[in-house]
Design an enzyme around this catalytic site. Sequence first.
Site, PDB file in Angstrom:
ATOM      1  CD  GLU A 175       5.258 -25.406 -37.889  1.00  0.00           C
ATOM      2  OE1 GLU A 175       5.462 -24.298 -37.363  1.00  0.00           O
ATOM      3  OE2 GLU A 175       4.957 -26.414 -37.243  1.00  0.00           O
ATOM      4  CE  LYS A 217       8.213 -26.673 -36.197  1.00  0.00           C
ATOM      5  NZ  LYS A 217       8.607 -26.019 -34.967  1.00  0.00           N
TER       6      LYS A 217
END
Length: 337
Positions: A175, A217
């Site tokens: 992420e 992400k």
Amino acid sequence: MSELYKIVEKILENGKGVLAADESTGTMKKRLDSVGIESNEKNRLIFRETLFSSFSIKDCIGGVLLYDETIKQKTSSGRTIPELIKESGSITGIKVDTGAKTLAGSKDEKITEGLDGLRERLNDYYKLGARFTKWRGVYIISDKYPSKLSISANAHALARYAALAQEAGMVPIVEPEVLMDGNHSAKDCFNKTSEVIKRCYDELYLNKVDMKGTILKPNMILPGTDSNESISNNEVAEMTLECLKNNVPSEVPGVAFLSGGQSEIEATNNLNEINVKNDSSFKMTYSYGRALQQSALKFWSNDINNIKGTQEVFDHRARMCTLAAQGKWSESIENSK
Ligand code: 13P
């Protein structure tokens, strides 16, 4: 097929997404304070157990991301939280970074910590039932940021984390979050996010991470929250797709977006538009925190004993997000509860 690929496939099947319920205790306190509920261990558990025992966990949520406190908690019926999640056919994930701290050498920016002792912690989380993990790098945008230092240091940490997670038999969610704060344009967001993501994959390759056993992400491409620019869902989708197609290796099976401060409807609408236009090989789904939980939290705060009502609010949101991950969401479906 490698176990990692099976886990990825299961998390992403049929428009399923991830419920990001991995707020640290500090972040959860802010969320609970905002609706006038005291943040203590019991209240955090009640709210989370309410969500995790909802119908939509089975139908819509492929994976549930937990925080360290939650993975060790027991439900009211004595089961562990990972057991509860497994019973619904979903997979337990765990946030394994220890938070973003001031970056030495660039004090306005942050570096995510948690690599020391990570191998051992990962093995412990595996034993507790986790099969995927998350690490969040965070970047700010301005004319001089993110700096080369922040891009490089965070990519390095994300890659070392991802390699260790795979070694421990768990899928890493990578992420790199470029924050919405600021008055930057969508084009700035596009350029900076592209640079950040590209650098992450350079480091992931260097660390011999198996791309097919990962999920990205990212943030969507949006103008800053203080910018006067307003762009359509169509433009968000086009810029986001272009950024990902240019910078994410095609072996990466899936992208699960964060909501990053968008409203529930914006996050759903944008994800839907991305899927309507998706001409890449990536599955495009959600890994939302606020955009899945906001309405449910508000409803629950009015009566924390109204479990069923809270679950209905959450189920609706999860269904809408899963429709968006299939490109089948519309405003009329949204409003015809
Ligand atoms: P939001 O969807 O609220 O941005 O949270 C997602 C997340 O996990 C951030 O790390």
